[in-house]
Design a protein around this motif. Structure first.
Motif, PDB file in Angstrom:
ATOM      1  N   UNK A   1      -3.350 -44.284 -46.230  1.00  0.00           N
ATOM      2  CA  UNK A   1      -4.657 -44.179 -46.770  1.00  0.00           C
ATOM      3  C   UNK A   1      -5.511 -43.243 -46.041  1.00  0.00           C
ATOM      4  N   UNK A   2      -5.271 -43.357 -44.779  1.00  0.00           N
ATOM      5  CA  UNK A   2      -6.252 -42.568 -43.866  1.00  0.00           C
ATOM      6  C   UNK A   2      -5.933 -41.076 -43.811  1.00  0.00           C
ATOM      7  N   UNK A   3      -4.527 -40.602 -43.929  1.00  0.00           N
ATOM      8  CA  UNK A   3      -4.025 -39.562 -43.585  1.00  0.00           C
ATOM      9  C   UNK A   3      -4.180 -38.673 -45.086  1.00  0.00           C
TER      10      UNK A   3
ATOM     11  N   UNK B   1      -7.533 -36.801 -36.056  1.00  0.00           N
ATOM     12  CA  UNK B   1      -6.966 -38.284 -36.091  1.00  0.00           C
ATOM     13  C   UNK B   1      -7.519 -39.113 -35.018  1.00  0.00           C
ATOM     14  N   UNK B   2      -7.734 -40.279 -35.358  1.00  0.00           N
ATOM     15  CA  UNK B   2      -8.519 -41.148 -34.399  1.00  0.00           C
ATOM     16  C   UNK B   2      -7.801 -41.126 -32.929  1.00  0.00           C
ATOM     17  N   UNK B   3      -6.281 -41.288 -33.005  1.00  0.00           N
ATOM     18  CA  UNK B   3      -5.965 -41.743 -31.672  1.00  0.00           C
ATOM     19  C   UNK B   3      -4.306 -41.003 -31.897  1.00  0.00           C
ATOM     20  N   UNK B   4      -3.829 -41.092 -30.547  1.00  0.00           N
ATOM     21  CA  UNK B   4      -2.491 -40.464 -30.287  1.00  0.00           C
ATOM     22  C   UNK B   4      -1.561 -41.624 -30.942  1.00  0.00           C
ATOM     23  N   UNK B   5      -1.717 -42.676 -30.967  1.00  0.00           N
ATOM     24  CA  UNK B   5      -0.759 -43.960 -31.595  1.00  0.00           C
ATOM     25  C   UNK B   5      -0.825 -43.584 -33.038  1.00  0.00           C
ATOM     26  N   UNK B   6      -1.905 -43.529 -33.648  1.00  0.00           N
ATOM     27  CA  UNK B   6      -1.935 -43.178 -35.013  1.00  0.00           C
ATOM     28  C   UNK B   6      -1.094 -41.876 -35.512  1.00  0.00           C
ATOM     29  N   UNK B   7      -1.282 -40.987 -34.653  1.00  0.00           N
ATOM     30  CA  UNK B   7      -0.497 -39.699 -34.807  1.00  0.00           C
ATOM     31  C   UNK B   7       1.138 -39.940 -34.741  1.00  0.00           C
ATOM     32  N   UNK B   8       1.513 -40.722 -33.684  1.00  0.00           N
ATOM     33  CA  UNK B   8       2.812 -41.123 -33.578  1.00  0.00           C
ATOM     34  C   UNK B   8       3.340 -41.867 -34.839  1.00  0.00           C
TER      35      UNK B   8
ATOM     36  N   UNK C   1       5.668 -43.105 -41.801  1.00  0.00           N
ATOM     37  CA  UNK C   1       5.145 -43.434 -43.114  1.00  0.00           C
ATOM     38  C   UNK C   1       5.511 -42.603 -44.119  1.00  0.00           C
ATOM     39  N   UNK C   2       5.883 -42.869 -45.206  1.00  0.00           N
ATOM     40  CA  UNK C   2       6.310 -42.174 -46.360  1.00  0.00           C
ATOM     41  C   UNK C   2       5.246 -41.033 -46.913  1.00  0.00           C
ATOM     42  N   UNK C   3       5.478 -40.025 -47.116  1.00  0.00           N
ATOM     43  CA  UNK C   3       4.640 -38.873 -47.489  1.00  0.00           C
ATOM     44  C   UNK C   3       3.700 -38.271 -46.466  1.00  0.00           C
ATOM     45  N   UNK C   4       3.880 -38.781 -45.246  1.00  0.00           N
ATOM     46  CA  UNK C   4       3.029 -38.014 -44.085  1.00  0.00           C
ATOM     47  C   UNK C   4       4.084 -37.257 -43.380  1.00  0.00           C
ATOM     48  N   UNK C   5       3.739 -36.457 -42.645  1.00  0.00           N
ATOM     49  CA  UNK C   5       4.666 -35.557 -41.974  1.00  0.00           C
ATOM     50  C   UNK C   5       4.053 -34.834 -40.859  1.00  0.00           C
ATOM     51  N   UNK C   6       4.498 -34.708 -39.443  1.00  0.00           N
ATOM     52  CA  UNK C   6       3.886 -33.971 -38.537  1.00  0.00           C
ATOM     53  C   UNK C   6       4.829 -32.988 -38.075  1.00  0.00           C
ATOM     54  N   UNK C   7       6.049 -32.806 -38.518  1.00  0.00           N
ATOM     55  CA  UNK C   7       7.052 -31.630 -38.043  1.00  0.00           C
ATOM     56  C   UNK C   7       6.435 -30.349 -38.317  1.00  0.00           C
ATOM     57  N   UNK C   8       5.681 -30.101 -39.264  1.00  0.00           N
ATOM     58  CA  UNK C   8       5.100 -28.722 -39.664  1.00  0.00           C
ATOM     59  C   UNK C   8       3.964 -28.181 -38.825  1.00  0.00           C
ATOM     60  N   UNK C   9       3.217 -29.028 -38.037  1.00  0.00           N
ATOM     61  CA  UNK C   9       2.014 -28.756 -37.326  1.00  0.00           C
ATOM     62  C   UNK C   9       2.465 -28.425 -35.854  1.00  0.00           C
ATOM     63  N   UNK C  10       1.536 -27.385 -35.545  1.00  0.00           N
ATOM     64  CA  UNK C  10       1.706 -26.864 -33.955  1.00  0.00           C
ATOM     65  C   UNK C  10       1.605 -27.964 -33.066  1.00  0.00           C
ATOM     66  N   UNK C  11       2.252 -28.008 -31.774  1.00  0.00           N
ATOM     67  CA  UNK C  11       2.285 -28.925 -30.992  1.00  0.00           C
ATOM     68  C   UNK C  11       0.981 -29.078 -30.295  1.00  0.00           C
ATOM     69  N   UNK C  12       0.167 -27.909 -30.366  1.00  0.00           N
ATOM     70  CA  UNK C  12      -1.235 -27.956 -29.592  1.00  0.00           C
ATOM     71  C   UNK C  12      -1.917 -28.804 -30.458  1.00  0.00           C
ATOM     72  N   UNK C  13      -1.841 -28.676 -31.824  1.00  0.00           N
ATOM     73  CA  UNK C  13      -2.946 -29.498 -32.794  1.00  0.00           C
ATOM     74  C   UNK C  13      -2.512 -30.859 -32.627  1.00  0.00           C
TER      75      UNK C  13
END
Length: 298
Positions: free
Chosen positions: A8-10, A211-218, A223-235
């Protein structure tokens, strides 16, 4: 419960498995009582009146669907409202087809679009009416089935990186449709990549979503329907994601077509507020000077 809160947050779009545009998980029920439903239907009717009053044939439309206040965002889901579609002023939009586990395009009536809000006790809709030439190009692009499907990705991500073709969310499809319409890209191969390149060249700024925290990013990776593999590492390291959101689209349209007219509508339990102009109404739906206030029928 954690996974639901994180999604819900993302999540920034409806992942609809039903006509009302249910957000987040496919198995989630969207319970709404008769009083709330009546209020939202009155709200949808006023939105349709504004669309009719505009004299336009197309409008960019956004809805406050999920509570994204922790990201300082009010609107979560954008689409294209067409005067002549499956019904008067249906919203053409990308949604997540639960049964097929992939994004699809869907024409939805205004009542269903409004009912897709997460909290029916309160709601916001924004309408952008473009100048004639820009409006005509957008309508032509939105009605071009070949183009619309060429811009549709095979995989959905609620927080898709705005400049990658790996995934897509609903707002990204709208931004890429705008790019194809205004950039004259309809006849080119690699339609999505060309649209994203045009957006970059024109100064389109997606998000950023903090994103509020690295923990939430990790944790988002699980989580279904949420992905981070397409984002630049710097972001990812900066906890700042370039994701298309309605505010990004509105800012881009306003800068490129400053004569665009904006109408914002909101409701609470007792009234509907209609505001004309680019200064945004707050989440509490407090009217500004000169706004139209419509008392809701008890």
């Amino acid at each position: 419960m954690f996974a639901r809160l994180l999604l819900a947050a993302l999540a920034l779009c409806a992942s609809a498995g039903a006509w009302a545009g249910i957000p987040t998980f496919c198995d989630r029920s969207n319970n709404i009582n008769a009083e709330d439903q009546d209020r939202v239907l009155q709200f949808a009717a006023v939105a349709k009146q504004e669309l009719e009053r505009s004299g336009a044939r197309v409008a960019l439309i956004s809805r406050a669907g999920l509570d994204l206040s922790r990201f300082n965002l009010l609107y979560s889901h954008a689409g294209i409202a067409l005067k002549e579609s499956t019904g008067p002023w249906a919203v053409r939009q990308l949604y997540y087809a639960c049964d097929e586990s992939r994004p699809r395009l869907f024409d939805q009536g205004m009542a269903g679009f409004a009912l897709g809000a997460d909290a029916p006790q309160r709601g916001h809709i924004s309408l952008l009416f473009l100048p004639d030439e820009d409006s005509t190009l957008l309508e032509q692009a939105a009605r071009d089935k070949r183009l619309a499907l060429a811009l549709l990705a095979g995989q959905y991500s609620a927080n898709a990186y705005a400049f990658s073709t790996r995934y897509q969310n609903c707002n990204q499809w709208v931004a890429e449709l705008l790019a194809s319409a205004w950039g004259g890209l309809q006849g080119e191969d690699g339609t999505r990549a060309h649209a994203q390149a045009w957006l970059r060249d024109q100064g389109y700024r997606a998000g950023p979503i903090k994103v509020p925290s690295h923990w939430m990013m990790f944790a988002g990776q699980f989580v279904p329907l949420v992905h981070v593999g397409d984002h630049p590492l710097d972001d990812l390291h900066a906890l700042s994601l370039q994701v298309s959101v309605p505010a990004s689209i509105e800012d881009f349209v306003h800068s490129r077509a400053p004569r665009t007219q904006r109408v914002e509508l909101c409701h609470d339990r007792s009234r509907i507020v209609v505001h004309r102009g680019w200064e945004q109404l707050g989440a509490d739906c407090t009217p500004m000077a000169g706004d139209e206030v419509i008392e809701l029928a008890p």
